[in-house]
Design an enzyme around this catalytic site. Structure first.
Site, mmCIF file in Angstrom:
data_model
loop_
_atom_site.group_PDB
_atom_site.id
_atom_site.type_symbol
_atom_site.label_atom_id
_atom_site.label_comp_id
_atom_site.label_asym_id
_atom_site.label_seq_id
_atom_site.Cartn_x
_atom_site.Cartn_y
_atom_site.Cartn_z
ATOM 1 N N HIS B 266 0.835 -1.205 0.000
ATOM 2 C CA HIS B 266 0.000 0.000 0.000
ATOM 3 C C HIS B 266 0.877 1.265 0.000
ATOM 4 O O HIS B 266 0.713 2.147 -0.842
ATOM 5 C CB HIS B 266 -0.906 -0.038 1.230
ATOM 6 C CG HIS B 266 -1.825 1.140 1.374
ATOM 7 N ND1 HIS B 266 -3.160 1.090 1.031
ATOM 8 C CD2 HIS B 266 -1.620 2.397 1.825
ATOM 9 C CE1 HIS B 266 -3.724 2.258 1.258
ATOM 10 N NE2 HIS B 266 -2.806 3.081 1.751
ATOM 11 N N GLU B 267 1.795 1.320 0.944
ATOM 12 C CA GLU B 267 2.632 2.523 1.046
ATOM 13 C C GLU B 267 3.548 2.648 -0.165
ATOM 14 O O GLU B 267 3.848 3.762 -0.608
ATOM 15 C CB GLU B 267 3.438 2.516 2.349
ATOM 16 C CG GLU B 267 2.606 2.457 3.639
ATOM 17 C CD GLU B 267 1.534 3.532 3.760
ATOM 18 O OE1 GLU B 267 1.709 4.626 3.186
ATOM 19 O OE2 GLU B 267 0.498 3.267 4.421
ATOM 20 N N HIS B 270 1.734 4.547 -2.742
ATOM 21 C CA HIS B 270 1.878 5.999 -2.509
ATOM 22 C C HIS B 270 3.267 6.471 -2.956
ATOM 23 O O HIS B 270 3.421 7.517 -3.582
ATOM 24 C CB HIS B 270 1.737 6.315 -1.011
ATOM 25 C CG HIS B 270 0.327 6.297 -0.490
ATOM 26 N ND1 HIS B 270 -0.665 7.093 -0.987
ATOM 27 C CD2 HIS B 270 -0.238 5.597 0.530
ATOM 28 C CE1 HIS B 270 -1.802 6.880 -0.310
ATOM 29 N NE2 HIS B 270 -1.562 5.964 0.614
ATOM 30 N N GLU B 296 -4.669 7.975 -2.802
ATOM 31 C CA GLU B 296 -5.203 6.716 -2.279
ATOM 32 C C GLU B 296 -5.529 5.754 -3.418
ATOM 33 O O GLU B 296 -5.477 4.535 -3.238
ATOM 34 C CB GLU B 296 -6.435 7.038 -1.419
ATOM 35 C CG GLU B 296 -6.764 6.020 -0.380
ATOM 36 C CD GLU B 296 -5.740 5.859 0.751
ATOM 37 O OE1 GLU B 296 -4.884 6.762 0.943
ATOM 38 O OE2 GLU B 296 -5.776 4.828 1.430
#
Lengths: 503, 503
Positions: B266-267, B270, B296
């Site tokens: 997830h990160e 980003h 997001e």
């Protein structure tokens, strides 16, 4: 207090607050560069560092602060001690920076970036000629800045004072003469004795266990873990954000037990100084160690006087053996102490032992002094360096990388900084001598009672932060002015015992 | 370009440069607070954060910038695209902050510190009454600020626009209606099916091996390791300093294989967005992701659409099994995928699965909207929260800590922020649908060809940074305006297959 003074003090405290916030930011940027910051992020990071350094300049150097300092000077005797100290601090900073024309200051900052890059390239290529033109510019600019700022006695004094207020060439000449007279023959006598066995120090030591020992020893020395941290970086250093946030770093090597341990102890010494600064100073530029020399006295006291002392390992060897039961099997405290106090003339300052270390500094001191008073041909420097190494340390570098190019300092404009390393060791011996009048250091070490030692240091040295001068600290803590005799006595006594020499 | 415009652009670029440096500093302080900063250092840190936030305010809100923006507005059509984007950015920031009286702005910053502390205390004590008076003040201040700033259509629109420019209550009402209509019955049908086995996910997994896998997967996804870093923190997050220094964090648990892996993915999503912003933007406030929603979308695309897809694990399961050969023995990709896509209504948003997650957001959206349009009795909030959870998510909190007190956001004044989480998932599905027209996502995933996927995203989304709006990005990348249908289609298709439902 009359209204005028009240208003002036409000302005002084506001200035102090803003400058402390800017300094915190600079410190954080510096710490981050050495730890987490990415390799490729250097360009944006430089923009920000330059922005913050300009902010520092503009916040301090302006007509409002000039007027404030003049008005405070008129009422100086009516101020409380803390306000006097703040006034003195900012007057010093102001007088250091304001005589430099803005354009020259900015050009110098850019020069330092280029010169650091050139030094790195030169060191990797083992080629002084890459760095030489930049070093010449740094030296010329430094001399021009001394002209702008003025000096008393000797131009080099102005630089020495930036790192160790009150220190002069006259004083350091005497200091190094005294060291030379004691250390050179001591080293010669040690060289005639058999060398200690150090082979066991390069076994393989797990990094996880090394880290566990570093954390254990920090806590044992009295470092508040909620008021700081331990990280890893290429070279160990300490960065204080505030007395409640003191970061130390170390560097672990799988085949080196000793350097990481003593780096941690050394940096913890710096860290304890910062952690024990009095809360009464508050959020302020004064809430930090007063000088490079006093700082180094604390790190070296912990590393060498305490850490390389057999009594210390009576308390801590059990933990070390618990972590490395096989690697240290059959190694006695005596073996360990002899190995960690091995004296041997060598080429690289940061790897030098406690005895030969000041000789490395002497080389740099004499060269810097010469550079400030004469027109030295820059091409001659590698030879001058090598000659002095041969004369004082007893070894001659055969490459420029391990000679004139070994230290980063000059490329960053840090001239006048080196002597504070040697002063630190000498201050440490004088502080230890004073402690011994009130308590037995060996007894404390033997029983792991680091608190009694830390309390003494916190009370006599740490608490003051930058509110009194280095010489005031020495005078108050030891009852006399700085005296290098304690250091030479300490070295002769310790190493005569270790190497079985007649004192 | 005439001289007047040239001068205006110089001033605009200077403003952008200074604001970018201040933003970098704020980001670094924030990152440091969550990683290295000491527990006890909070007081000095707060002083510095407040100093830098005042610097931000003063650098932006002053007559010089006011005049600059007015003059630029007169010549707007003559500006190049990048300068137009910069002008628009600062006009937005200026219009957001300048209508707030300085005193109210400063009081609000202090209120947020108190309110965050009160929230933490309240959550630990499971007692909303501790937080309620602060929450009331935050809500009242937020509404007063909306009055100062003005709004179009609905007062909540002003807040929504701070995080997702262009989004309105009208649009979100439709969006959540559509989600509700698809997701609520989907969850019910899933609930009727047998639950996947997840027991193997809570074996003991060594942290060192987990970290090795996190670094492996970051690199596999295309994260440039010299342009960023992986650290640990309590809650995973991403902080960009610049496109060449993007820091992601994760949090390892010895008894949890899955959350750390998917947090890292997830990160990294980003992080890839930030790393691939065009260098041509330079050191600028625009060199960062454009909105919370678009950001997001990238993290969720990587985490859910790519990472929770069986094709992805055809490429990466061998590495995971190499690190955990015993822990994952007999576990097939199918077992792993079913376990990591388990759907189950639950109370805590951050632990929610992909399907029920938007329902958690809907609760917050409806409450925030209500708070902005009506005078809600603050004491009623826990009950309103619980009622909506029961209605939409199908579970009812029995404590305040796992109900109204679960999120930090409101205590920090972040109202209007939550919807961007749900928008992110919906944007992600629309982007993936557009990608599928040009390439096969599953084929790329299966062969570990993450570069093709990243190139598409970098070209269509990442490179722009904040130079175009979120809706322009969606329009250009997908050829149409935002359409939530792609998200509901994606969920129904994916979970029908996983749970063996008839579509």
């Amino acid at each position: 207090m009359n209204d005028r003074i009240k208003k002036l003090l409000e302005d002084l405290n506001d200035l102090d607050h803003d400058m402390a916030a800017i300094t915190y930011t600079e410190s954080l940027l510096g710490f981050d560069s050495m730890t987490t910051a990415s390799k490729d992020g250097v360009s944006a990071r430089s923009e920000v560092i330059s922005f913050v350094s300009t902010l520092y300049f503009n916040t301090l150097i302006n007509p409002r602060v000039d007027r404030l300092l003049k008005e405070l000077s008129d009422v100086y005797n009516e101020l409380d001690d803390l306000s006097k100290a703040k006034y003195n601090y900012f007057r010093r900073e102001y007088e250091k920076i304001s005589p430099i024309p803005v354009k020259e200051y900015a050009d110098y900052q850019s020069l330092l970036v280029e010169s650091s890059n050139a030094w790195e390239e030169a060191k990797n290529a083992n080629d002084f000629s890459i760095f030489a033109p930049y070093l010449k510019k740094v030296i010329d600019t430094t001399k021009r800045f001394i002209d702008h700022r003025g000096y008393e006695g000797h131009p080099y004094n102005t630089l020495l004072n930036d790192y160790e207020p009150g220190v002069t060439v006259d004083m350091l000449d005497g200091f190094f003469e005294e060291l030379k007279a004691s250390i050179v023959p001591l080293v010669q006598r040690i060289q005639e004795k058999p060398k200690p066995n150090t082979s066991f120090l390069s076994n393989t030591f797990s990094i996880d266990e090394q880290e566990a020992f570093s954390l254990y020893i920090m806590e044992s020395l009295g470092f508040r873990m909620d008021g700081g941290s331990l990280s890893e970086s290429e070279h160990p250093f300490t960065q204080n954000m505030s007395p409640d946030d003191v970061r130390i770093t170390t560097h672990f090597h799988e085949n080196d037990l000793i350097n990481p341990i003593f780096s941690t102890i050394h940096e913890t010494g710096h860290g304890l100084y910062e952690q024990n600064i009095s809360k009464s100073i508050g959020f302020s530029c004064l809430a930090t160690g007063v000088s490079m020399g006093i700082h180094e006295s604390q790190s070296r006291l912990y590393e060498n006087n305490f850490g390389r002392n057999p009594a210390f390992w009576q308390a801590h060897m059990p933990k070390l053996k618990e972590l490395f039961p096989n690697e240290l099997k059959d190694i006695s405290i005596q073996d360990f102490i002899r190995a960690t106090n091995k004296v041997e003339p060598s080429l690289i300052r940061i790897d030098a032992d406690e005895v030969t270390y000041p000789l490395h500094i002497m080389v740099r001191y004499e060269l810097e002094k010469m550079l400030m008073e004469e027109d030295v041909d820059i091409q001659e420097l590698p030879k001058l360096w090598a000659d002095k190494y041969e004369q004082y340390v007893g070894v001659r570098p055969t490459t420029e990388a391990e000679g004139i190019l070994q230290d980063v300092h000059w490329s960053e404009g840090l001239m006048g900084y080196f002597p504070s390393y040697a002063l630190g060791s000498a201050y440490a011996a004088q502080f230890e001598h004073a402690m011994e009048k009130e308590l037995s250091v060996d007894e404390c070490l033997k029983h792991g009672d680091m608190k009694t030692l830390l309390d003494w240091l916190a009370h006599h040295i740490h608490q003051y932060g930058s509110t009194i001068t280095p010489s005031e600290i020495i005078q108050r803590a030891t009852g006399e002015a700085f005296n290098p005799k304690y250091f030479t006595d300490y070295l002769v006594k310790k190493y005569s015992l270790l190497y079985g020499l007649k004192e």
